[in-house]
Structures are given as C-alpha cells and as structure tokens.
Motif scaffolding. Structure first.
Motif, mmCIF file in Angstrom:
data_model
loop_
_atom_site.group_PDB
_atom_site.id
_atom_site.type_symbol
_atom_site.label_atom_id
_atom_site.label_comp_id
_atom_site.label_asym_id
_atom_site.label_seq_id
_atom_site.Cartn_x
_atom_site.Cartn_y
_atom_site.Cartn_z
ATOM 1 N N SER A 1 0.813 -1.212 0.000
ATOM 2 C CA SER A 1 0.000 0.000 0.000
ATOM 3 C C SER A 1 0.847 1.262 0.000
ATOM 4 C CB SER A 1 -0.935 0.000 1.214
ATOM 5 O OG SER A 1 -1.737 1.160 1.226
ATOM 6 N N ASP B 1 -9.764 1.706 -6.500
ATOM 7 C CA ASP B 1 -8.834 0.636 -6.148
ATOM 8 C C ASP B 1 -9.318 -0.102 -4.903
ATOM 9 O OD1 ASP B 1 -5.833 -0.070 -7.028
ATOM 10 O OD2 ASP B 1 -6.010 -0.336 -4.861
ATOM 11 N N ASP B 2 -8.981 -1.388 -4.816
ATOM 12 C CA ASP B 2 -9.362 -2.196 -3.659
ATOM 13 C C ASP B 2 -8.663 -1.727 -2.380
ATOM 14 O OD1 ASP B 2 -10.990 -3.728 -5.253
ATOM 15 O OD2 ASP B 2 -9.468 -5.266 -5.620
ATOM 16 N N ASP B 3 -7.513 -1.084 -2.557
ATOM 17 C CA ASP B 3 -6.783 -0.551 -1.396
ATOM 18 C C ASP B 3 -7.402 0.801 -1.048
ATOM 19 O OD1 ASP B 3 -4.918 0.713 0.306
ATOM 20 O OD2 ASP B 3 -3.307 -0.551 -0.459
#
Length: 346
Positions: free
Chosen positions: A288, A316-318
């Motif tokens: 990350s 984004d998944d983050d």
C-alpha cells in the motif's frame, strides 16, 4: 694520519673535526712531536660513524650517547626519529599546499595574501562556528580559490560548515574545484564521495553534470539519489530510472515525483514515464505504501495526462490508495480552464 689528510679523505672539514675533538666526540688517539692531531684508522672509523648517524638526523649529543653506551639499543631512538621526521614532513607538506593555494589565487597584493591565510587558519579551527565564519566572511580583496574550498568540502563533517563551503564553491566558479571533487568521487571512502556529490550538485557547469551522470552508477544508494535529484533538476533524462526507484522506495519520493513530472513535460518522455509508473503500480499490488507514493507521483505529471489512471485508482481495492486518488482526481478536474497546458496534454 694528520687532520688535513683526514679531512680530505673523509669529506669532513678540519674545522668540524676540531669541533668533534672539543666535544669529546672524536678525539685523535695521538699527537705528533710537533703537537699536531694524529688520527688512527679506528679514529677515522668513528668519524664515519658520526657522519652516518648525523645523516639520520641525530644530534651530536645523541650520537655521543649512542657511540659511548655499550648497552644502547637503536630501536627506540630510530623510532623517535621516524616520528619526528614524519611530523616535520607533514608540516612542510602543509606549508607547500598553503603556498600553492596562495599562488593559485593570483594575489594582487599582500592584502589578498592575508585574506587567504586568514581563511586557511579559519578552516583549520577546531570550532565549527569559526570555520563557518571564515567561509562566509566577505572577501573584499581576493577571491577564494575554488581548489581550497573543494578540498575543505571533502573533509568537512559539520553540515552547516559544509553547506557554507558548497555555497562558496558554487560562487567561486570553475577554478580547479571540479578536479578536486572528481578525486573525491573516485575515493574508496563513501563519506568523501557523498560530500563530493553534494558539492557537484550545486555546480552548474557541464563538467559537474558529467560527473553526476557517472555517479548514477555508484555502489552507494545515497550517492545515486543525490545525483539523480541534481540531474533531474537540470533536465537530464538519464536520471529517470533512479528517480522512479526513489518514488518506489520512499526516500525523497516527493522531490523525485516532482522532477519526473517536470521531465515528462518533454512529449518524448511523457509516455515512457507514465508507462513506468503504471508498471510499478502493477508490480506492487500488495504494498500500500508504495502504491500511495506512485499515485502521488502520477498527480505530478503535466496537464491531465494521468487523470484517467487516477480515476481508475479512485476505485482501487486498497482504500487508502482509492481515497488519495479520488482527492487528486478532484484537484485535477477543478484545475482552472485558463491554466497552461503542456505539449504532452494537447
């Protein structure tokens, strides 16, 4: 053998032989009927011993003790002579360097010489404040030799004094300083190379740029980073891979991202830099912190060429990456319409 013949054969003057006699160092064994000094082969051998020891730097008193003390061992005395000779040579070497420094400055008068000598004394002080004051003192008469400043840069450990020296060196112009810094860059001591690269970063000439470019291949990461930042600011695209690595790895990532954005203003490099940033994003899907730094670097790209990528990252998944990308998208979309656009964005 009479004194005149001894002097001729030994190379020691008759006057010195009489002096040896008065000191009791070499007394002739006999006298002629007329009272003249008469030397035996053993006396002459002692004279040669005395002259040999004098050539090593021993005083006549030390020689007398050496020859007359049967229990005397030379090791301690010779070791002391070595130390004293080394100290004398160091002093003479320092004096020679000082004279070369004064000569290189081409002083017009004794006031110029006095200024340079004052600077040399100041730089030799144990006090960092005194050294810094010596560097920053106004030179009303003589210009400060760049070679002197460059030598001082390579040995200065105090960051404030080192900064003053680099500033003064940049103002002094190209007068032998670059050659000294080049020797610093070739040093096996990484600390000296780091000092040299920082000084080169503040020199604007082509020679400094060439040495900084070579420094991109240095084994030390810190040196490579300093060189890349300096080269990026000069528009040298050879620094791009190192700058990209700085964004990925963290140290100086903000400065590196800004410089990548500046270099991307060249349309020939915009696509390459953008592609490299996107590739790094794909290569670090699980990190990350790296993705955040890369996202921030994308926002430094000229115009809005990174807008579409940032829009994708906003989903984004983050979550931290998505939040930062969303904020950057908003910033780019709210950019005033009259803000100049770059060639890469047109």
């Amino acid at each position: 053998m009479l004194i005149g013949e001894v002097a001729r054969r030994s190379g020691v003057s008759a006057r010195m032989l009489r002096h040896y006699d008065s000191l009791g160092l070499v007394r002739p064994t006999g006298r002629t009927v007329g009272g003249y000094r008469e030397y035996t082969p053993e006396d002459i051998r002692r004279i040669l011993y005395v002259e040999g020891l004098r050539s090593l730097g021993l005083s006549l008193r030390q020689i007398a003790r050496t020859l007359d003390d049967p229990g005397f061992t030379p090791s301690a005395l010779v070791g002391d002579l070595i130390r004293k000779t080394e100290e004398r040579l160091n002093r003479e070497h320092e004096l020679l360097e000082r004279l070369h420094t004064v000569d290189a400055a081409e002083p017009a008068g004794w006031q110029d010489v006095a200024r340079i000598v004052e600077l040399l004394h100041g730089l030799g002080s144990q006090s960092a404040a005194r050294r810094q004051q010596a560097v920053l003192a106004p030179a009303e008469h003589a210009s400060v030799p760049a070679e002197l400043l460059a030598r001082a840069v390579l040995t200065e450990s105090d960051p404030n004094v080192a900064g003053a020296l680099r500033w003064a060196l940049a103002r002094a112009g190209d007068d032998g300083g670059a050659a000294i810094l080049a020797s610093g860059m070739a040093s096996d001591d990484v600390v000296i190379r780091r000092r040299a690269v920082l000084a080169l970063a503040e020199l604007p000439d082509d020679e400094a740029t060439a040495m900084l470019t070579d420094a991109l291949g240095d084994t030390d990461t810190t040196i490579r980073r300093h060189a890349a930042l300096a080269l990026g600011a000069r528009g040298v695209t050879r620094a791009v891979p190192t700058l990209l690595g700085m964004v990925v790895e963290g140290p100086n990532d903000v400065e590196a991202g800004e410089l990548l954005g500046t270099l991307a203003r060249d349309a020939k490099w915009a696509d390459r830099i953008m592609s490299a940033l996107v590739d790094e994003l794909a290569a670090h899907t699980a990190d990350s912190a790296v993705r955040i730094r890369l996202t921030q670097a994308l926002a430094e790209m000229p115009g809005t060429i990174a807008l579409n990528i940032l829009r994708q990252l906003a989903h984004d998944d983050d979550r931290p990456v998505a939040l930062i990308a969303s904020a950057l998208v908003k910033m780019l979309e709210e950019r005033p319409d009259d803000e100049p656009r770059d060639a890469a964005d047109q």
